[in-house]
Design a protein around this motif. Structure first.
Motif, PDB file in Angstrom:
ATOM      1  N   LYS A  91      75.017 107.117  16.440  1.00 35.77           N
ATOM      2  CA  LYS A  91      75.765 106.054  17.096  1.00 35.77           C
ATOM      3  C   LYS A  91      75.921 104.872  16.138  1.00 35.77           C
ATOM      4  CE  LYS A  91      75.084 105.631  21.475  1.00 35.77           C
ATOM      5  NZ  LYS A  91      76.387 106.109  21.972  1.00 35.77           N
ATOM      6  N   GLY A  92      77.172 104.472  15.936  1.00 31.79           N
ATOM      7  CA  GLY A  92      77.454 103.354  15.050  1.00 31.79           C
ATOM      8  C   GLY A  92      77.880 103.759  13.647  1.00 31.79           C
ATOM      9  N   LYS A  93      77.888 105.071  13.341  1.00 33.60           N
ATOM     10  CA  LYS A  93      78.199 105.500  11.987  1.00 33.60           C
ATOM     11  C   LYS A  93      79.599 105.071  11.559  1.00 33.60           C
ATOM     12  CE  LYS A  93      78.099 109.501   8.889  1.00 33.60           C
ATOM     13  NZ  LYS A  93      77.819 110.953   8.756  1.00 33.60           N
ATOM     14  N   GLU A  94      80.563 105.141  12.500  1.00 32.53           N
ATOM     15  CA  GLU A  94      81.932 104.778  12.142  1.00 32.53           C
ATOM     16  C   GLU A  94      82.042 103.301  11.765  1.00 32.53           C
ATOM     17  OE1 GLU A  94      81.786 104.671  16.728  1.00 32.53           O
ATOM     18  OE2 GLU A  94      80.761 105.632  15.040  1.00 32.53           O
ATOM     19  N   PHE A  95      81.112 102.468  12.290  1.00 33.57           N
ATOM     20  CA  PHE A  95      81.160 101.039  11.991  1.00 33.57           C
ATOM     21  C   PHE A  95      80.472 100.703  10.669  1.00 33.57           C
ATOM     22  CE2 PHE A  95      80.969 101.119  16.785  1.00 33.57           C
ATOM     23  CZ  PHE A  95      82.327 100.937  16.954  1.00 33.57           C
ATOM     24  N   VAL A  96      79.472 101.479  10.279  1.00 28.63           N
ATOM     25  CA  VAL A  96      78.714 101.153   9.060  1.00 28.63           C
ATOM     26  C   VAL A  96      79.117 102.019   7.874  1.00 28.63           C
ATOM     27  CG1 VAL A  96      76.731 100.407  10.428  1.00 28.63           C
ATOM     28  CG2 VAL A  96      76.810 102.766   9.574  1.00 28.63           C
ATOM     29  N   TYR A  97      80.021 102.980   8.080  1.00 28.13           N
ATOM     30  CA  TYR A  97      80.328 103.952   7.027  1.00 28.13           C
ATOM     31  C   TYR A  97      80.738 103.261   5.727  1.00 28.13           C
ATOM     32  CZ  TYR A  97      81.828 108.299   4.884  1.00 28.13           C
ATOM     33  OH  TYR A  97      81.938 109.378   4.045  1.00 28.13           O
ATOM     34  N   ASN A  98      81.608 102.247   5.829  1.00 26.63           N
ATOM     35  CA  ASN A  98      82.043 101.511   4.641  1.00 26.63           C
ATOM     36  C   ASN A  98      81.590 100.060   4.667  1.00 26.63           C
ATOM     37  OD1 ASN A  98      83.441 103.513   3.129  1.00 26.63           O
ATOM     38  ND2 ASN A  98      85.137 103.405   4.575  1.00 26.63           N
ATOM     39  N   HIS A  99      80.533  99.794   5.418  1.00 27.39           N
ATOM     40  CA  HIS A  99      80.076  98.403   5.543  1.00 27.39           C
ATOM     41  C   HIS A  99      79.638  97.823   4.202  1.00 27.39           C
ATOM     42  CE1 HIS A  99      78.359  94.766   7.085  1.00 27.39           C
ATOM     43  NE2 HIS A  99      77.120  95.132   6.787  1.00 27.39           N
ATOM     44  N   HIS A 100      79.114  98.672   3.296  1.00 25.78           N
ATOM     45  CA  HIS A 100      78.665  98.150   2.003  1.00 25.78           C
ATOM     46  C   HIS A 100      79.809  97.521   1.214  1.00 25.78           C
ATOM     47  CE1 HIS A 100      80.227 102.133   1.128  1.00 25.78           C
ATOM     48  NE2 HIS A 100      80.253 101.839  -0.162  1.00 25.78           N
ATOM     49  N   LEU A 101      81.057  97.939   1.496  1.00 26.76           N
ATOM     50  CA  LEU A 101      82.204  97.349   0.812  1.00 26.76           C
ATOM     51  C   LEU A 101      82.488  95.941   1.330  1.00 26.76           C
ATOM     52  CD1 LEU A 101      84.636 100.425   0.770  1.00 26.76           C
ATOM     53  CD2 LEU A 101      83.112  99.641  -1.070  1.00 26.76           C
ATOM     54  N   ALA A 102      82.194  95.700   2.605  1.00 31.58           N
ATOM     55  CA  ALA A 102      82.481  94.400   3.207  1.00 31.58           C
ATOM     56  C   ALA A 102      81.380  93.380   2.947  1.00 31.58           C
ATOM     57  CB  ALA A 102      82.685  94.560   4.712  1.00 31.58           C
ATOM     58  N   VAL A 103      80.217  93.822   2.487  1.00 30.29           N
ATOM     59  CA  VAL A 103      79.123  92.887   2.207  1.00 30.29           C
ATOM     60  C   VAL A 103      79.547  91.973   1.062  1.00 30.29           C
ATOM     61  CG1 VAL A 103      76.732  92.678   1.406  1.00 30.29           C
ATOM     62  CG2 VAL A 103      77.371  94.504   2.989  1.00 30.29           C
ATOM     63  N   PRO A 104      79.474  90.659   1.230  1.00 29.48           N
ATOM     64  CA  PRO A 104      79.932  89.755   0.167  1.00 29.48           C
ATOM     65  C   PRO A 104      78.984  89.766  -1.032  1.00 29.48           C
ATOM     66  CG  PRO A 104      78.879  88.504   1.918  1.00 29.48           C
ATOM     67  CD  PRO A 104      78.973  89.925   2.409  1.00 29.48           C
ATOM     68  N   PHE A 105      79.534  89.440  -2.182  1.00 35.14           N
ATOM     69  CA  PHE A 105      78.709  89.257  -3.367  1.00 35.14           C
ATOM     70  C   PHE A 105      78.027  87.899  -3.286  1.00 35.14           C
ATOM     71  CE2 PHE A 105      81.587  92.500  -4.939  1.00 35.14           C
ATOM     72  CZ  PHE A 105      80.739  93.307  -5.684  1.00 35.14           C
ATOM     73  N   ARG A 106      76.752  87.880  -3.616  1.00 36.04           N
ATOM     74  CA  ARG A 106      76.003  86.624  -3.667  1.00 36.04           C
ATOM     75  C   ARG A 106      75.379  86.483  -5.056  1.00 36.04           C
ATOM     76  NH1 ARG A 106      74.565  84.535   1.514  1.00 36.04           N
ATOM     77  NH2 ARG A 106      75.263  85.895   3.211  1.00 36.04           N
ATOM     78  N   PRO A 107      75.404  85.314  -5.626  1.00 38.11           N
ATOM     79  CA  PRO A 107      74.778  85.139  -6.937  1.00 38.11           C
ATOM     80  C   PRO A 107      73.259  85.139  -6.829  1.00 38.11           C
ATOM     81  CG  PRO A 107      75.582  83.044  -6.125  1.00 38.11           C
ATOM     82  CD  PRO A 107      76.051  84.080  -5.146  1.00 38.11           C
ATOM     83  N   LEU A 108      72.599  85.595  -7.876  1.00 38.44           N
ATOM     84  CA  LEU A 108      71.148  85.499  -7.955  1.00 38.44           C
ATOM     85  C   LEU A 108      70.790  84.084  -8.405  1.00 38.44           C
ATOM     86  CD1 LEU A 108      70.320  88.906  -9.705  1.00 38.44           C
ATOM     87  CD2 LEU A 108      70.110  88.356  -7.276  1.00 38.44           C
ATOM     88  N   MET A 109      69.933  83.415  -7.647  1.00 35.31           N
ATOM     89  CA  MET A 109      69.558  82.025  -7.924  1.00 35.31           C
ATOM     90  C   MET A 109      68.107  81.986  -8.418  1.00 35.31           C
ATOM     91  SD  MET A 109      72.416  80.697  -7.042  1.00 35.31           S
ATOM     92  CE  MET A 109      72.054  78.941  -7.020  1.00 35.31           C
ATOM     93  N   PRO A 110      67.876  81.899  -9.722  1.00 36.02           N
ATOM     94  CA  PRO A 110      66.506  81.899 -10.257  1.00 36.02           C
ATOM     95  C   PRO A 110      65.736  80.648  -9.847  1.00 36.02           C
ATOM     96  CG  PRO A 110      68.126  82.396 -11.967  1.00 36.02           C
ATOM     97  CD  PRO A 110      68.887  81.872 -10.785  1.00 36.02           C
ATOM     98  N   ASP A 111      64.450  80.822  -9.593  1.00 37.26           N
ATOM     99  CA  ASP A 111      63.537  79.727  -9.331  1.00 37.26           C
ATOM    100  C   ASP A 111      62.451  79.801 -10.397  1.00 37.26           C
ATOM    101  OD1 ASP A 111      61.625  77.928  -8.463  1.00 37.26           O
ATOM    102  OD2 ASP A 111      61.855  78.433  -6.353  1.00 37.26           O
ATOM    103  N   GLU A 112      62.631  79.014 -11.461  1.00 40.04           N
ATOM    104  CA  GLU A 112      61.749  79.123 -12.618  1.00 40.04           C
ATOM    105  C   GLU A 112      60.300  78.825 -12.260  1.00 40.04           C
ATOM    106  OE1 GLU A 112      61.704  77.735 -17.320  1.00 40.04           O
ATOM    107  OE2 GLU A 112      63.070  76.780 -15.894  1.00 40.04           O
ATOM    108  N   SER A 113      60.082  77.974 -11.258  1.00 40.37           N
ATOM    109  CA  SER A 113      58.722  77.577 -10.908  1.00 40.37           C
ATOM    110  C   SER A 113      57.916  78.711 -10.288  1.00 40.37           C
ATOM    111  CB  SER A 113      58.771  76.390  -9.933  1.00 40.37           C
ATOM    112  OG  SER A 113      59.333  76.788  -8.683  1.00 40.37           O
ATOM    113  N   LYS A 114      58.590  79.727  -9.765  1.00 39.76           N
ATOM    114  CA  LYS A 114      57.888  80.811  -9.085  1.00 39.76           C
ATOM    115  C   LYS A 114      57.744  82.069  -9.947  1.00 39.76           C
ATOM    116  CE  LYS A 114      59.037  79.341  -4.392  1.00 39.76           C
ATOM    117  NZ  LYS A 114      59.630  79.722  -3.082  1.00 39.76           N
ATOM    118  N   GLY A 115      58.361  82.073 -11.109  1.00 38.19           N
ATOM    119  CA  GLY A 115      58.251  83.224 -11.991  1.00 38.19           C
ATOM    120  C   GLY A 115      57.249  82.976 -13.098  1.00 38.19           C
ATOM    121  N   ILE A 116      57.177  83.894 -14.018  1.00 35.21           N
ATOM    122  CA  ILE A 116      56.333  83.765 -15.202  1.00 35.21           C
ATOM    123  C   ILE A 116      57.206  84.015 -16.418  1.00 35.21           C
ATOM    124  CG2 ILE A 116      54.406  84.756 -16.496  1.00 35.21           C
ATOM    125  CD1 ILE A 116      53.038  85.403 -13.905  1.00 35.21           C
ATOM    126  N   GLY A 117      57.232  83.066 -17.346  1.00 34.59           N
ATOM    127  CA  GLY A 117      58.064  83.197 -18.530  1.00 34.59           C
ATOM    128  C   GLY A 117      59.453  82.625 -18.291  1.00 34.59           C
TER     129      GLY A 117
END
Length: 603
Positions: A7-33
């Motif tokens: 149930k719902g397969k017809e709605f999610v079949y191509n849902h990955h195409l509709a997912v918007p692109f989001r930029p990766l936002m680094p947080d230098e304080s929480k990483g190492i290096g």
């Protein structure tokens, strides 16, 4: 091929195409290096959006994917959160979390997994593999989903790993002591599958009872179960050297070797007639030095080989002594190390989009320590513990951590079969050698017999700090969606590489290489005989000027860089028609912004 309908397969079949692109936002304080999006990454955010964000940089580049999604037991309290534009799905969003009484929980699980598996498949390299841990709740449905995404030829194996070393008496019917590992490869025939080291039991098969100068060997069958009618040239007598007796195979069998090969085997001293030389049938001597360094992995993984859930949880309690309630279902480090042994080279990229406690990243650093490799990891975790547990585990593992207790290192595990018992003196000598060699490294050497195994462990009391593995990682969150429709209005103006990486991937279905980009020249990169350009600056006033348009002179300049290739140019406007470009033999195609993304998507 039979497909799984839910149930719902017809709605999610191509849902990955509709997912918007989001930029990766680094947080230098929480990483190492230093911040490095091409290094180790820990991303906090919805894994569907995170996988879409990774596509521009990592499409087709991931060598091994390991995921441990919700098992959907009905007791986990997971939520279906995908914003699919369908009334039924909207209704699902109002009925979270998903519990045992939800009659649609299996449909919701499939709807959640489908778009994620589609994106994971895009991220996987042609020689890569995907490993997914599950139990009986969803294993059979997951296999059907994966068959559809990867194709039937993509299935490699279903591995069974023993997650408990003893049964649970709380079970009502039969105690389940195993989980599954489903393994799929994008291109199975070129999958870079590795071998695993031989176990002590396998090495015990090799010995040197006759003092052969070539070293330890194991005996192999000299007889084949083929009949003399099938292989008449392999049914002949051979001579037993001890007494010159003529030996024939039985009428229902033949020798595995031809007359010529048998003579060669005799000349090379490879025919073994037993210690007394009087066996009725010889054996073939196969030397350890001649066989490959490891063995082909099997589908049954036992707890003493790959760890168990109880041990994994105990480790987390030691790593986080300040927490009363740590992650409930961590996977053992040894399990991930086994996966990496099979599925990764020393420079592989490993992705885990259901990161949990971060065992996958820990295993990557530990594998690098053991063999000097340069593997990288990408973890994605959406829950609020992404920073305080997942990333914090890596900070402690990398830098070392305060620890008070006993560190244990297994030095020997010997299965107590009849052969080892009958050679107890040899086993005792082996243990004594370990004590002499490693005794100074530990406070004590512990020897115990458990489940028909002798286990020798080095124990060291630590009251200060456990040594770190070293390494770096960048911590990221997900930025606002890149909405191209809002660029020309100035409502959102992503960076050149932010929008460029998305457009390059959508136009080529290949990963974007930031090192090839030249923003001053409006150049993004090339692949398979096509160059991609973007006339763009994150400046609304500049975007409204003629400078932002594709002109004939600019098109000729782009084409002149490589006249024999095609050139795709993204721009907000143009002052030259496609017809004129064709008439003047300029191999340039114009794609307008802000509609470029949708035009490419439809194609």
């Amino acid at each position: 091929m039979t497909e799984l309908n839910f149930k719902g397969k017809e709605f999610v079949y191509n849902h990955h195409l509709a997912v918007p692109f989001r930029p990766l936002m680094p947080d230098e304080s929480k990483g190492i290096g230093p911040v490095a999006l091409d290094g180790n990454l820990i991303i906090q955010g919805d894994n569907l959006h995170a996988l879409k964000a990774l596509l521009p940089l990592y499409a087709g580049k991931v060598d091994c994917i390991f995921i441990d999604p919700p098992y959907n037991t009905g007791n986990e309290g997971w939520a279906y959160n995908d914003n699919v534009n369908a009334p039924m799905i909207k209704e699902w969003l109002e009925s979270n979390p998903i519990g045992i009484e939800d009659g649609l929980r299996h449909d919701k699980w499939c709807a959640m997994m489908w778009p994620r598996l589609r994106l994971l498949h895009e991220l996987l390299s042609d020689t890569g593999s995907l490993w997914i841990t599950l139990d009986d709740n969803e294993m059979h449905r997951a296999k059907q989903l994966l068959d559809e995404v990867f194709g039937l030829d993509g299935f490699v194996a279903t591995c069974i790993w023993q997650k408990r070393f003893s049964p649970s008496n709380d079970e009502k019917f039969i105690s389940t002591t195993h989980d599954y590992l489903l393994v799929y490869a994008k291109e199975k025939e070129v999958w870079a599958r590795g071998l695993i080291p031989r176990t002590r039991e396998q090495l015990e098969l090799y010995s040197n009872p006759d003092g052969d100068a070539r070293g330890d060997w194991a005996s192999d069958n000299y007889v084949s179960n083929k009949s003399k009618n099938e292989r008449p040239n392999s049914w002949f007598p051979i001579t037993r050297p001890y007494d010159g007796k003529e030996i024939w195979p039985s009428p229902t069998a033949v020798w595995r070797y031809s007359r010529t090969q048998h003579k060669k085997n005799v000349a090379e001293g490879r025919v073994w007639w037993g210690e007394a030389g009087l066996n009725d049938v010889p054996r073939f001597k196969r030397f350890l030095s001649e066989v490959q360094d490891g063995v082909v992995p099997q589908t049954l993984w036992r707890h003493h080989e790959v760890g168990h859930n109880q041990g994994a949880k105990q480790f987390l309690k030691k790593l986080f002594p300040e927490l009363d309630d740590v992650f409930q279902t961590p996977k053992p480090l040894e399990l991930l190390l086994r996966v990496l042994q099979i599925a990764s080279s020393k420079d592989a990229l490993i992705l885990d989009s259901f990161a949990g406690s971060g065992t996958t990243a820990h295993a990557v650093l530990e594998a690098n320590r053991r063999d000097g490799g340069n593997r990288r990891f990408i973890l994605v975790e959406m829950e609020d513990y992404a920073d305080r547990l997942t990333a914090e585990r890596m900070r402690r593992v990398i830098n070392g951590y305060d620890f008070k207790g006993t560190l244990r290192t297994e030095l020997l595990r010997e299965r107590l079969i009849w052969r080892t018992i009958s050679n107890a003196g040899e086993l005792a000598h082996k243990v004594e050698a370990i004590e002499n060699l490693h005794g100074h490294e530990y406070d004590r050497i512990k020897k115990e017999v458990k489940d028909s195994e002798l286990i020798v462990t080095g124990e060291k009391t630590v009251a200060e700090r456990a040594e770190g593995l070293g390494g770096t990682f960048t911590y990221c969150t997900l930025g606002e969606p890149v909405e191209l429709d809002r660029i020309l209005s100035g409502e959102t103006l992503p960076s050149f590489d932010g929008i460029g990486s998305i457009l390059f991937h959508m136009a080529t279905a290949r990963a974007f290489d930031p090192s090839a980009m030249r923003p001053d020249d409006f150049y993004l990169g090339n692949t398979e005989g096509q160059h991609v350009w973007l006339i763009y600056k994150p400046d609304i006033d500049w975007l409204k000027t003629p400078e932002s348009a594709l002109t004939l002179s600019r098109a000729k300049a782009f084409a002149a860089t490589d006249p024999d290739s095609r050139h795709l140019v993204f721009a907000p406007a143009r002052y030259v028609s496609q017809k004129m470009l064709a008439e003047q033999n300029v191999p340039v195609e114009f794609v307008p912004l802000p509609f470029a993304l949708y035009r490419i998507d439809r194609s």
